[in-house]
Motif scaffolding. Sequence first.
Motif, mmCIF file in Angstrom:
data_model
loop_
_atom_site.group_PDB
_atom_site.id
_atom_site.type_symbol
_atom_site.label_atom_id
_atom_site.label_comp_id
_atom_site.label_asym_id
_atom_site.label_seq_id
_atom_site.Cartn_x
_atom_site.Cartn_y
_atom_site.Cartn_z
ATOM 1 N N LEU A 79 -40.673 -5.323 13.342
ATOM 2 C CA LEU A 79 -39.713 -5.832 14.320
ATOM 3 C C LEU A 79 -40.391 -6.719 15.367
ATOM 4 O O LEU A 79 -39.868 -7.781 15.728
ATOM 5 C CB LEU A 79 -39.006 -4.650 15.008
ATOM 6 N N THR A 80 -41.567 -6.297 15.830
ATOM 7 C CA THR A 80 -42.285 -7.094 16.832
ATOM 8 C C THR A 80 -42.597 -8.491 16.310
ATOM 9 O O THR A 80 -42.410 -9.495 17.018
ATOM 10 C CB THR A 80 -43.599 -6.386 17.228
ATOM 11 N N THR A 81 -43.067 -8.559 15.075
ATOM 12 C CA THR A 81 -43.426 -9.848 14.475
ATOM 13 C C THR A 81 -42.191 -10.718 14.264
ATOM 14 O O THR A 81 -42.204 -11.922 14.555
ATOM 15 C CB THR A 81 -44.156 -9.626 13.140
ATOM 16 N N LEU A 82 -41.124 -10.126 13.774
ATOM 17 C CA LEU A 82 -39.905 -10.889 13.525
ATOM 18 C C LEU A 82 -39.334 -11.473 14.816
ATOM 19 O O LEU A 82 -38.941 -12.645 14.867
ATOM 20 C CB LEU A 82 -38.865 -9.990 12.848
ATOM 21 N N VAL A 83 -39.287 -10.655 15.863
ATOM 22 C CA VAL A 83 -38.759 -11.141 17.147
ATOM 23 C C VAL A 83 -39.631 -12.266 17.689
ATOM 24 O O VAL A 83 -39.125 -13.298 18.167
ATOM 25 C CB VAL A 83 -38.667 -9.980 18.157
ATOM 26 N N LEU A 84 -40.947 -12.083 17.598
ATOM 27 C CA LEU A 84 -41.874 -13.119 18.069
ATOM 28 C C LEU A 84 -41.652 -14.436 17.337
ATOM 29 O O LEU A 84 -41.534 -15.506 17.954
ATOM 30 C CB LEU A 84 -43.312 -12.641 17.868
ATOM 31 N N VAL A 85 -41.575 -14.363 16.011
ATOM 32 C CA VAL A 85 -41.419 -15.563 15.190
ATOM 33 C C VAL A 85 -40.090 -16.257 15.484
ATOM 34 O O VAL A 85 -40.041 -17.489 15.641
ATOM 35 C CB VAL A 85 -41.533 -15.202 13.702
ATOM 36 N N LEU A 86 -39.027 -15.475 15.590
ATOM 37 C CA LEU A 86 -37.713 -16.069 15.808
ATOM 38 C C LEU A 86 -37.607 -16.727 17.186
ATOM 39 O O LEU A 86 -37.027 -17.810 17.338
ATOM 40 C CB LEU A 86 -36.629 -15.008 15.652
ATOM 41 N N ARG A 87 -38.186 -16.093 18.187
ATOM 42 C CA ARG A 87 -38.044 -16.626 19.542
ATOM 43 C C ARG A 87 -38.971 -17.815 19.810
ATOM 44 O O ARG A 87 -38.661 -18.666 20.640
ATOM 45 C CB ARG A 87 -38.326 -15.515 20.571
ATOM 46 N N GLU A 88 -40.106 -17.873 19.103
ATOM 47 C CA GLU A 88 -41.100 -18.903 19.423
ATOM 48 C C GLU A 88 -41.112 -20.083 18.450
ATOM 49 O O GLU A 88 -41.715 -21.112 18.743
ATOM 50 C CB GLU A 88 -42.496 -18.273 19.471
ATOM 51 N N THR A 89 -40.484 -19.933 17.278
ATOM 52 C CA THR A 89 -40.498 -21.034 16.308
ATOM 53 C C THR A 89 -39.478 -22.110 16.699
ATOM 54 O O THR A 89 -38.310 -21.811 16.929
ATOM 55 C CB THR A 89 -40.184 -20.518 14.889
ATOM 56 N N LYS A 90 -39.954 -23.344 16.769
ATOM 57 C CA LYS A 90 -39.095 -24.452 17.179
ATOM 58 C C LYS A 90 -38.859 -25.400 15.996
ATOM 59 O O LYS A 90 -39.729 -25.574 15.139
ATOM 60 C CB LYS A 90 -39.744 -25.245 18.321
ATOM 61 N N PRO A 91 -37.685 -26.037 15.934
ATOM 62 C CA PRO A 91 -37.385 -26.961 14.835
ATOM 63 C C PRO A 91 -38.217 -28.234 14.904
ATOM 64 O O PRO A 91 -38.632 -28.666 15.981
ATOM 65 C CB PRO A 91 -35.898 -27.266 15.028
ATOM 66 N N ILE A 92 -38.480 -28.807 13.734
ATOM 67 C CA ILE A 92 -39.222 -30.072 13.695
ATOM 68 C C ILE A 92 -38.295 -31.241 13.369
ATOM 69 O O ILE A 92 -38.756 -32.369 13.178
ATOM 70 C CB ILE A 92 -40.374 -30.007 12.663
#
Length: 449
Positions: A79-92
């Motif tokens: 869960l920690t990894t998924l939340v981190l990835v979803l909140r910090e990944t930006k579209p290109i």
Amino acid sequence: MTDSQTLNWFKIELLLTRSCLTLRKIFKDRWFLFTGQQWQNTTTDGQAFITGIGQNIYKNCGNIQKIMLTTGDTNQWDLTTLVLVLRETKPIRPLNKMKKQKIAKENIDLLRLTNIRNNNAHHASKCISDAEFEIIWSQLTPILISFGDDADEIEALKLNTNDAKQKESINNESTDEAKRLKDLGNEAFKQKRFDEALKWFSQALVLAGLNDFDRSILYSNRAATYLEKPEQTEFNSSNDSRYLALQDAEHARDLRPTWPKAHCRVGQAYMALGEFEKAVHSYNKALALDPTNIEMQNTRDFALERKHYYGRQEHLDIRSIPRTTREQLTELSKTTGLTTEQQEKVIDMIRKHDPGKDAVFTGHQYRDGDDNVKQNYELAAKFYSKAVALGSAEGMYNLALLHQRGLGVKKDMRMAIQLLEQAASQSPIMSDKFPVPNVGVAEAEHSLG
């Protein structure tokens, strides 16, 4: 038997874990939206992420998360990894207004989910009243439904009083074969033939038609076996036995969320990986389910001590090396001009007038070995114990170290912590007439954090 308030806490934990299912789907949808590529859960996907739009995330996360991301298998992402990835990944590539609003709404819900998760994780008693449970559940449910979860399944989970519902139909032949293989694996484990044990447990785990109870034991046993395989290098691969142990332990826990041993196994895996804070969290879960288990308490306390130890980077701190009264006197002689002969006279005087220090000095001789004295930790512990009875902080501190490491005495973190607390409560100087630091006081305070 687990009481109802503890079960309430674990139901919240189970619902939080369940959120990973929908968050994995959201991530795959966003990956396609952001890159135009399908995510296939392969190492190729992982490499594309950590060298592309996830590069900064990868650079700043911990070792375990780095391995998770590298595998590209979102089923391994917690869960920690998924939340981190979803909140910090930006579209290109540019997105239209509606998609931007959808992502913004999801991120707000992710923040709410994180707050609930953090509050639950740090709940002191791991016991939640029925009224508090209803409030938290009513906060979580709409978040998960907005992510695409099924309302009826969430309601069924709420009403279930046991472990996760059995989904796989049972096959009696597979059950019998799994038992035979498990017994072979257990025997190989006892004989320390760990590769053979892994083979038997792995063969059992691929069988279809096992009940969750049996499958969780197999995962737990295989995790224990992985933990017995020594790793000579730093953790940097998803094939590392410590990482494999963590994956198996988490499978065992997810299959039986209220089995104390499964949480304990997760804690053991985190300890092996050097993730002491997560280990403490897992051991606390185990103790919530089995609060009178002394072995679990000692293991949790040791993990807590390691967490504080490395959190302060004590292994790089000169204060981690016990300074004896003799060393304090040597330091003092630099300012007073005492010769070695004069120092020895002072020590003899201290030994004559302070039986506690006399016992400590003798304990040091047996701990370290000295002229005509053979190193003997049991005798060191005996003399430190005598010093403790006489109120010596130095004796308390050094006996605590022996209990912490299991040298000459039984390894007992609870006793070690009690001795450290006792030492820390003593006067910081030996006396007004002899203002030398009372060895053991500052050291104990530092150890306790």
